[in-house]
Scaffold this motif. Structure first.
Motif, PDB file in Angstrom:
ATOM      1  N   ILE A 192       0.996  -1.328  -0.108  1.00 51.81           N
ATOM      2  CA  ILE A 192       0.138   0.764   0.051  1.00 51.81           C
ATOM      3  C   ILE A 192       0.885   1.286  -0.451  1.00 51.81           C
ATOM      4  O   ILE A 192       2.087   1.096   0.659  1.00 51.81           O
ATOM      5  CB  ILE A 192      -0.926   0.156   1.209  1.00 51.81           C
ATOM      6  CG1 ILE A 192      -1.481  -0.743   2.038  1.00 51.81           C
ATOM      7  CG2 ILE A 192      -2.244   1.155   0.923  1.00 51.81           C
ATOM      8  CD1 ILE A 192      -2.980  -0.765   3.330  1.00 51.81           C
ATOM      9  N   THR A 204      -1.323   1.894  -9.218  1.00 48.55           N
ATOM     10  CA  THR A 204      -1.087   0.316  -9.534  1.00 48.55           C
ATOM     11  C   THR A 204      -0.457  -0.540  -9.701  1.00 48.55           C
ATOM     12  O   THR A 204      -0.396  -1.365  -9.959  1.00 48.55           O
ATOM     13  CB  THR A 204      -2.961  -0.314  -9.556  1.00 48.55           C
ATOM     14  OG1 THR A 204      -3.436   0.130 -11.019  1.00 48.55           O
ATOM     15  CG2 THR A 204      -3.736   0.429  -8.662  1.00 48.55           C
ATOM     16  N   VAL A 220      -2.207  -1.327  -3.169  1.00 50.13           N
ATOM     17  CA  VAL A 220      -3.101  -0.582  -2.942  1.00 50.13           C
ATOM     18  C   VAL A 220      -2.757   0.652  -3.302  1.00 50.13           C
ATOM     19  O   VAL A 220      -1.678   0.943  -2.895  1.00 50.13           O
ATOM     20  CB  VAL A 220      -4.116  -0.987  -1.584  1.00 50.13           C
ATOM     21  CG1 VAL A 220      -4.490   0.196  -1.487  1.00 50.13           C
ATOM     22  CG2 VAL A 220      -4.183  -1.799  -1.600  1.00 50.13           C
ATOM     23  N   ASP A 263      -7.835  -0.772  -5.129  1.00 45.36           N
ATOM     24  CA  ASP A 263      -7.010  -2.205  -5.042  1.00 45.36           C
ATOM     25  C   ASP A 263      -7.019  -2.436  -5.877  1.00 45.36           C
ATOM     26  O   ASP A 263      -6.915  -3.841  -6.044  1.00 45.36           O
ATOM     27  CB  ASP A 263      -8.089  -2.583  -4.232  1.00 45.36           C
ATOM     28  CG  ASP A 263      -8.625  -3.014  -4.123  1.00 45.36           C
ATOM     29  OD1 ASP A 263      -9.566  -2.533  -5.166  1.00 45.36           O
ATOM     30  OD2 ASP A 263      -9.863  -3.485  -3.440  1.00 45.36           O
ATOM     31  N   TRP A 320      -7.684  -1.709   7.635  1.00 48.18           N
ATOM     32  CA  TRP A 320      -7.281  -2.334   6.126  1.00 48.18           C
ATOM     33  C   TRP A 320      -6.925  -4.193   6.963  1.00 48.18           C
ATOM     34  O   TRP A 320      -6.812  -5.206   6.261  1.00 48.18           O
ATOM     35  CB  TRP A 320      -6.944  -1.738   4.747  1.00 48.18           C
ATOM     36  CG  TRP A 320      -6.074  -2.197   4.038  1.00 48.18           C
ATOM     37  CD1 TRP A 320      -5.305  -3.152   3.373  1.00 48.18           C
ATOM     38  CD2 TRP A 320      -7.336  -2.493   2.619  1.00 48.18           C
ATOM     39  NE1 TRP A 320      -5.088  -4.045   2.105  1.00 48.18           N
ATOM     40  CE2 TRP A 320      -5.973  -4.145   1.997  1.00 48.18           C
ATOM     41  CE3 TRP A 320      -8.323  -2.566   3.083  1.00 48.18           C
ATOM     42  CZ2 TRP A 320      -6.872  -3.785   0.819  1.00 48.18           C
ATOM     43  CZ3 TRP A 320      -9.088  -2.578   1.259  1.00 48.18           C
ATOM     44  CH2 TRP A 320      -8.115  -4.173   0.722  1.00 48.18           C
ATOM     45  N   LEU A 328     -11.860  -1.016   1.847  1.00 51.45           N
ATOM     46  CA  LEU A 328     -11.295   0.063   0.782  1.00 51.45           C
ATOM     47  C   LEU A 328     -11.752   1.088   1.531  1.00 51.45           C
ATOM     48  O   LEU A 328     -11.874   1.597   1.708  1.00 51.45           O
ATOM     49  CB  LEU A 328     -11.814   0.113  -0.314  1.00 51.45           C
ATOM     50  CG  LEU A 328     -10.343   0.548  -1.140  1.00 51.45           C
ATOM     51  CD1 LEU A 328      -9.057   0.241  -1.017  1.00 51.45           C
ATOM     52  CD2 LEU A 328     -10.604   0.499  -2.740  1.00 51.45           C
TER      53      LEU A 328
END
Ligand code: ATP
Ligand code: MG
Length: 321
Positions: free
Chosen positions: A197, A222, A227, A241, A274, A280
Protein backbone atom coordinates in the motif's frame (compact mmCIF):
# COMPACT_ATOMS: atom_id res chain seq x y z
CA UNK A 1 -4.32 -9.69 17.12
CA UNK A 2 -2.78 -7.92 14.12
CA UNK A 3 0.86 -6.97 14.76
CA UNK A 4 2.08 -3.78 13.12
CA UNK A 5 5.43 -2.06 13.30
CA UNK A 6 5.67 1.64 12.42
CA UNK A 7 9.17 2.47 11.30
CA UNK A 8 10.72 5.91 10.69
CA UNK A 9 10.79 9.28 12.40
CA UNK A 10 10.21 10.20 16.04
CA UNK A 11 10.48 13.73 17.35
CA UNK A 12 9.65 16.15 20.09
CA UNK A 13 7.52 19.00 18.76
CA UNK A 14 6.97 22.35 20.39
CA UNK A 15 4.02 24.35 19.01
CA UNK A 16 4.09 28.11 19.43
CA UNK A 17 1.15 30.31 18.57
CA UNK A 18 -0.15 33.76 19.29
CA UNK A 19 -0.84 37.14 17.77
CA UNK A 20 2.81 37.61 16.78
CA UNK A 21 2.64 34.59 14.44
CA UNK A 22 0.29 35.32 11.57
CA UNK A 23 -0.15 34.07 8.01
CA UNK A 24 0.45 37.05 5.69
CA UNK A 25 -0.10 37.09 1.94
CA UNK A 26 3.13 38.00 0.15
CA UNK A 27 1.94 40.17 -2.78
CA UNK A 28 5.05 39.34 -4.81
CA UNK A 29 4.67 35.55 -4.78
CA UNK A 30 0.96 35.38 -3.90
CA UNK A 31 1.88 32.81 -1.22
CA UNK A 32 1.30 32.95 2.50
CA UNK A 33 4.36 33.61 4.65
CA UNK A 34 5.19 33.97 8.32
CA UNK A 35 7.73 36.72 8.77
CA UNK A 36 9.41 38.54 11.63
CA UNK A 37 11.74 41.49 11.88
CA UNK A 38 15.23 40.35 12.81
CA UNK A 39 15.82 41.41 16.39
CA UNK A 40 12.11 41.61 17.23
CA UNK A 41 10.69 40.18 20.46
CA UNK A 42 7.24 38.74 19.83
CA UNK A 43 4.95 37.69 22.64
CA UNK A 44 3.25 34.35 22.12
CA UNK A 45 0.22 33.17 24.05
CA UNK A 46 0.26 29.42 23.67
CA UNK A 47 2.99 26.81 23.91
CA UNK A 48 2.30 23.09 23.58
CA UNK A 49 4.83 20.28 23.93
CA UNK A 50 3.98 17.10 22.07
CA UNK A 51 5.73 14.22 20.39
CA UNK A 52 5.64 13.66 16.67
CA UNK A 53 7.42 12.00 13.79
CA UNK A 54 5.34 10.08 11.27
CA UNK A 55 6.10 6.64 12.67
CA UNK A 56 5.24 7.42 16.30
CA UNK A 57 2.04 9.15 15.18
CA UNK A 58 1.07 6.09 13.16
CA UNK A 59 1.98 3.74 16.02
CA UNK A 60 -0.44 5.61 18.30
CA UNK A 61 -3.29 5.16 15.79
CA UNK A 62 -2.59 1.41 15.68
CA UNK A 63 -2.48 1.15 19.48
CA UNK A 64 -5.67 3.20 20.00
CA UNK A 65 -7.38 0.90 17.49
CA UNK A 66 -6.46 -2.07 19.65
CA UNK A 67 -3.71 -3.53 17.47
CA UNK A 68 -0.36 -4.83 18.71
CA UNK A 69 1.65 -1.70 17.93
CA UNK A 70 5.41 -1.31 17.76
CA UNK A 71 7.72 1.56 16.89
CA UNK A 72 11.24 1.35 15.44
CA UNK A 73 13.29 4.45 14.65
CA UNK A 74 16.33 6.39 15.76
CA UNK A 75 16.55 8.53 18.88
CA UNK A 76 19.41 10.26 20.66
CA UNK A 77 20.30 10.06 24.33
CA UNK A 78 18.43 13.14 25.53
CA UNK A 79 15.32 14.57 27.15
CA UNK A 80 13.40 14.57 23.86
CA UNK A 81 13.98 10.81 23.58
CA UNK A 82 12.64 10.32 27.11
CA UNK A 83 9.53 12.32 26.19
CA UNK A 84 8.98 10.18 23.07
CA UNK A 85 9.44 6.88 24.93
CA UNK A 86 7.24 8.00 27.86
CA UNK A 87 4.39 8.96 25.51
CA UNK A 88 4.65 5.72 23.55
CA UNK A 89 4.66 3.73 26.82
CA UNK A 90 1.51 5.56 27.93
CA UNK A 91 -0.09 4.70 24.60
CA UNK A 92 0.86 0.99 24.85
CA UNK A 93 3.22 1.12 21.89
CA UNK A 94 6.22 -1.22 22.22
CA UNK A 95 9.60 0.46 21.82
CA UNK A 96 12.08 -2.31 22.66
CA UNK A 97 13.72 -2.26 19.21
CA UNK A 98 14.37 1.50 19.09
CA UNK A 99 17.87 2.32 17.83
CA UNK A 100 19.94 4.96 19.65
CA UNK A 101 22.50 7.21 17.95
CA UNK A 102 25.66 7.64 20.02
CA UNK A 103 26.24 11.29 19.17
CA UNK A 104 23.22 13.00 17.60
CA UNK A 105 20.14 14.27 19.42
CA UNK A 106 16.53 13.21 18.89
CA UNK A 107 14.63 15.03 16.12
CA UNK A 108 13.20 18.30 17.46
CA UNK A 109 10.69 20.53 15.69
CA UNK A 110 9.72 24.08 16.50
CA UNK A 111 6.33 24.69 14.93
CA UNK A 112 5.25 28.28 14.32
CA UNK A 113 1.51 27.82 14.18
CA UNK A 114 -0.45 30.48 12.29
CA UNK A 115 -4.07 31.44 12.94
CA UNK A 116 -5.09 29.46 9.80
CA UNK A 117 -3.84 26.10 11.12
CA UNK A 118 -0.97 26.15 8.60
CA UNK A 119 2.52 26.32 10.03
CA UNK A 120 6.22 26.76 9.43
CA UNK A 121 8.38 24.04 10.96
CA UNK A 122 12.03 24.44 11.96
CA UNK A 123 13.38 20.88 12.12
CA UNK A 124 16.54 19.60 13.72
CA UNK A 125 16.62 16.09 12.27
CA UNK A 126 19.51 14.76 14.32
CA UNK A 127 19.38 11.01 14.87
CA UNK A 128 16.35 10.63 12.57
CA UNK A 129 18.68 11.49 9.68
CA UNK A 130 21.12 8.63 10.14
CA UNK A 131 19.26 5.41 9.41
CA UNK A 132 21.78 2.87 8.14
CA UNK A 133 21.30 -0.45 6.45
CA UNK A 134 23.31 -2.49 8.99
CA UNK A 135 21.07 -1.42 11.90
CA UNK A 136 17.86 -2.25 10.05
CA UNK A 137 19.08 -5.56 8.58
CA UNK A 138 19.57 -6.90 12.12
CA UNK A 139 15.90 -6.57 13.00
CA UNK A 140 13.69 -9.65 13.06
CA UNK A 141 10.66 -8.61 11.03
CA UNK A 142 8.99 -12.05 11.10
CA UNK A 143 7.01 -11.20 14.21
CA UNK A 144 5.00 -8.51 12.39
CA UNK A 145 2.07 -8.89 10.00
CA UNK A 146 2.53 -5.38 8.64
CA UNK A 147 5.22 -2.71 8.44
CA UNK A 148 4.13 0.94 8.14
CA UNK A 149 7.11 2.89 6.80
CA UNK A 150 7.05 6.66 7.29
CA UNK A 151 9.65 9.23 6.26
CA UNK A 152 13.14 7.72 6.13
CA UNK A 153 15.09 10.97 5.53
CA UNK A 154 16.25 9.77 2.10
CA UNK A 155 18.29 6.90 3.59
CA UNK A 156 17.64 4.63 0.60
CA UNK A 157 20.10 1.86 1.53
CA UNK A 158 18.45 1.50 4.95
CA UNK A 159 14.99 1.63 3.36
CA UNK A 160 16.02 -1.03 0.86
CA UNK A 161 17.28 -3.23 3.70
CA UNK A 162 13.96 -2.90 5.54
CA UNK A 163 11.78 -3.56 2.48
CA UNK A 164 13.88 -6.45 1.16
CA UNK A 165 14.11 -8.23 4.50
CA UNK A 166 10.48 -7.67 5.45
CA UNK A 167 9.27 -8.88 2.04
CA UNK A 168 11.47 -11.98 2.17
CA UNK A 169 9.82 -12.81 5.50
CA UNK A 170 6.27 -12.43 4.21
CA UNK A 171 5.58 -9.17 6.03
CA UNK A 172 3.19 -6.84 4.23
CA UNK A 173 4.40 -3.30 3.64
CA UNK A 174 2.66 0.09 3.64
CA UNK A 175 4.65 3.21 2.88
CA UNK A 176 4.16 6.97 3.20
CA UNK A 177 7.36 8.19 1.55
CA UNK A 178 8.89 11.44 2.80
CA UNK A 179 10.47 14.27 0.84
CA UNK A 180 13.90 12.62 1.10
CA UNK A 181 12.70 9.40 -0.57
CA UNK A 182 10.72 11.28 -3.26
CA UNK A 183 13.87 13.21 -4.12
CA UNK A 184 15.55 9.87 -4.95
CA UNK A 185 12.95 8.58 -7.37
CA UNK A 186 15.31 6.27 -9.29
CA UNK A 187 15.89 4.33 -6.07
CA UNK A 188 12.33 4.65 -4.74
CA UNK A 189 10.46 3.29 -7.79
CA UNK A 190 12.03 -0.20 -7.81
CA UNK A 191 11.33 -0.53 -4.07
CA UNK A 192 7.64 0.12 -4.67
CA UNK A 193 7.35 -3.23 -6.46
CA UNK A 194 7.57 -4.86 -3.00
CA UNK A 195 5.08 -2.46 -1.40
CA UNK A 196 1.46 -3.44 -0.75
CA UNK A 197 0.00 0.00 0.00
CA UNK A 198 1.20 3.50 -0.79
CA UNK A 199 -0.16 6.67 0.87
CA UNK A 200 0.73 9.91 -0.89
CA UNK A 201 -0.88 13.27 -1.46
CA UNK A 202 -1.69 14.49 -4.96
CA UNK A 203 1.56 16.44 -5.48
CA UNK A 204 3.65 13.49 -4.28
CA UNK A 205 1.74 11.06 -6.50
CA UNK A 206 2.46 13.25 -9.53
CA UNK A 207 6.19 12.94 -8.82
CA UNK A 208 5.96 9.12 -9.00
CA UNK A 209 3.55 8.56 -11.91
CA UNK A 210 2.06 10.53 -14.79
CA UNK A 211 -1.23 12.28 -14.27
CA UNK A 212 -3.04 15.28 -12.89
CA UNK A 213 -6.36 13.94 -11.55
CA UNK A 214 -6.58 11.84 -8.38
CA UNK A 215 -8.19 8.85 -10.09
CA UNK A 216 -5.73 8.89 -12.98
CA UNK A 217 -2.82 9.03 -10.51
CA UNK A 218 -4.27 6.20 -8.42
CA UNK A 219 -4.77 3.98 -11.48
CA UNK A 220 -1.21 4.57 -12.68
CA UNK A 221 0.11 3.87 -9.20
CA UNK A 222 -1.27 0.32 -9.33
CA UNK A 223 1.46 -0.44 -11.87
CA UNK A 224 3.75 -0.49 -8.84
CA UNK A 225 1.67 -1.26 -5.75
CA UNK A 226 -1.40 -3.36 -4.92
CA UNK A 227 -3.30 -0.55 -3.18
CA UNK A 228 -2.92 3.17 -3.90
CA UNK A 229 -4.43 5.82 -1.64
CA UNK A 230 -4.08 9.42 -2.82
CA UNK A 231 -5.29 12.31 -0.71
CA UNK A 232 -5.81 15.97 -1.53
CA UNK A 233 -6.37 17.72 1.80
CA UNK A 234 -9.94 18.96 2.27
CA UNK A 235 -10.71 18.14 -1.39
CA UNK A 236 -10.98 14.42 -0.76
CA UNK A 237 -9.26 11.19 -1.69
CA UNK A 238 -9.21 8.39 -4.29
CA UNK A 239 -8.20 4.85 -3.38
CA UNK A 240 -8.00 1.69 -5.44
CA UNK A 241 -7.02 -1.90 -4.89
CA UNK A 242 -7.15 -2.72 -8.60
CA UNK A 243 -10.67 -4.13 -8.20
CA UNK A 244 -12.69 -1.13 -7.09
CA UNK A 245 -12.09 2.60 -7.07
CA UNK A 246 -13.35 4.59 -4.08
CA UNK A 247 -13.65 8.36 -4.26
CA UNK A 248 -14.45 10.23 -1.07
CA UNK A 249 -15.01 13.89 -0.29
CA UNK A 250 -14.61 15.82 2.93
CA UNK A 251 -15.53 13.89 6.09
CA UNK A 252 -16.54 17.00 8.02
CA UNK A 253 -15.98 20.71 7.56
CA UNK A 254 -14.08 21.31 10.80
CA UNK A 255 -12.16 24.34 12.03
CA UNK A 256 -8.52 23.53 11.30
CA UNK A 257 -6.42 24.35 14.36
CA UNK A 258 -3.21 22.55 13.36
CA UNK A 259 -2.82 20.34 10.29
CA UNK A 260 0.35 18.64 11.64
CA UNK A 261 -0.09 14.86 11.45
CA UNK A 262 -3.03 14.91 9.01
CA UNK A 263 -1.24 12.66 6.54
CA UNK A 264 0.01 10.31 9.27
CA UNK A 265 -3.47 9.98 10.80
CA UNK A 266 -4.89 9.29 7.35
CA UNK A 267 -2.43 6.56 6.31
CA UNK A 268 -2.30 4.86 9.69
CA UNK A 269 -6.06 5.18 10.04
CA UNK A 270 -6.51 3.39 6.72
CA UNK A 271 -4.07 0.61 7.59
CA UNK A 272 -5.53 0.11 11.08
CA UNK A 273 -8.76 -1.00 9.37
CA UNK A 274 -7.43 -2.63 6.19
CA UNK A 275 -5.08 -4.84 8.24
CA UNK A 276 -8.13 -6.11 10.14
CA UNK A 277 -9.80 -7.13 6.88
CA UNK A 278 -12.11 -4.11 6.51
CA UNK A 279 -13.19 -3.00 3.01
CA UNK A 280 -11.54 -0.24 0.98
CA UNK A 281 -14.59 1.95 1.65
CA UNK A 282 -14.66 1.39 5.42
CA UNK A 283 -10.90 1.91 5.64
CA UNK A 284 -11.24 5.25 3.81
CA UNK A 285 -14.06 6.40 6.07
CA UNK A 286 -12.00 5.69 9.18
CA UNK A 287 -8.85 7.27 7.69
CA UNK A 288 -10.84 10.40 6.87
CA UNK A 289 -12.44 10.55 10.32
CA UNK A 290 -9.08 10.04 12.05
CA UNK A 291 -7.26 12.74 10.07
CA UNK A 292 -10.16 15.19 10.36
CA UNK A 293 -10.12 14.75 14.12
CA UNK A 294 -6.34 15.29 14.25
CA UNK A 295 -6.47 18.68 12.49
CA UNK A 296 -8.86 20.05 15.13
CA UNK A 297 -6.21 19.88 17.88
CA UNK A 298 -2.67 21.12 18.36
CA UNK A 299 -0.16 18.30 17.89
CA UNK A 300 -0.20 15.19 15.73
CA UNK A 301 -1.52 12.73 18.32
CA UNK A 302 -4.17 14.46 20.45
CA UNK A 303 -7.04 13.91 18.01
CA UNK A 304 -6.26 10.29 17.09
CA UNK A 305 -9.45 8.26 17.46
CA UNK A 306 -9.93 5.38 19.87
CA UNK A 307 -11.61 2.10 18.96
CA UNK A 308 -14.98 3.18 20.40
CA UNK A 309 -15.17 6.45 18.40
CA UNK A 310 -18.51 6.90 16.62
CA UNK A 311 -18.18 7.47 12.88
CA UNK A 312 -20.71 9.02 10.54
CA UNK A 313 -21.42 8.78 6.82
CA UNK A 314 -19.40 10.81 4.35
CA UNK A 315 -19.70 11.68 0.64
CA UNK A 316 -18.30 8.61 -1.06
CA UNK A 317 -18.74 6.63 -4.29
CA UNK A 318 -17.48 3.26 -5.36
CA UNK A 319 -17.14 1.72 -8.83
CA UNK A 320 -15.35 -1.20 -10.52
CA UNK A 321 -11.70 -0.53 -11.50
N1 ATP B 1 -8.35 21.38 5.99
C1 ATP B 1 -8.79 20.14 6.26
N2 ATP B 1 -10.05 19.92 6.69
C2 ATP B 1 -10.48 18.67 6.95
N3 ATP B 1 -9.72 17.57 6.80
C3 ATP B 1 -8.47 17.73 6.37
C4 ATP B 1 -7.91 19.01 6.08
N4 ATP B 1 -6.65 18.84 5.67
C5 ATP B 1 -6.42 17.52 5.71
N5 ATP B 1 -7.51 16.84 6.13
C6 ATP B 1 -7.64 15.38 6.27
O1 ATP B 1 -6.35 14.80 6.27
C7 ATP B 1 -6.18 13.92 5.16
C8 ATP B 1 -4.75 13.99 4.65
O2 ATP B 1 -4.45 15.32 4.32
P1 ATP B 1 -3.54 15.72 3.07
O3 ATP B 1 -4.13 15.19 1.82
O4 ATP B 1 -3.30 17.18 3.18
O5 ATP B 1 -2.23 14.85 3.36
P2 ATP B 1 -0.69 15.25 3.36
O6 ATP B 1 -0.44 16.36 2.39
O7 ATP B 1 0.05 13.99 3.18
O8 ATP B 1 -0.52 15.78 4.85
P3 ATP B 1 0.83 15.90 5.68
O9 ATP B 1 1.31 17.29 5.39
O10 ATP B 1 0.37 15.70 7.09
O11 ATP B 1 1.76 14.85 5.20
C9 ATP B 1 -7.23 14.37 4.16
O12 ATP B 1 -7.61 13.29 3.31
C10 ATP B 1 -8.38 14.83 5.07
O13 ATP B 1 -9.14 13.70 5.51
MG1 MG C 1 1.98 13.44 3.81
Amino acid sequence: MVKICAIGAASQDVFISGKGIRAQLDPQTNEYVEKFKLGAKLNVETITFATGGGATNAAVTFARQGLDSNFIGKLGHDIAASAVIAELDDEHVRTDEVVYDATLGTQYSTVLLADTGERTVLIYRGAAHTHNAAEYSKIDYTKYDWLYISSFAGAMEALDAVVTKAKANGVKIAINPGEGELAKMAQLRPLLEDVDIIFVNKEEAAQIVEGTELEELARHMTNYVAVAVISDGPNGVVATDGKTVVRAGMYEDVPVIDRTGAGDAFGSGFLSQWAQGKSLKDSIVFASANSTSVVTQIGAKGGILTANAKLHEMPLSEKPF
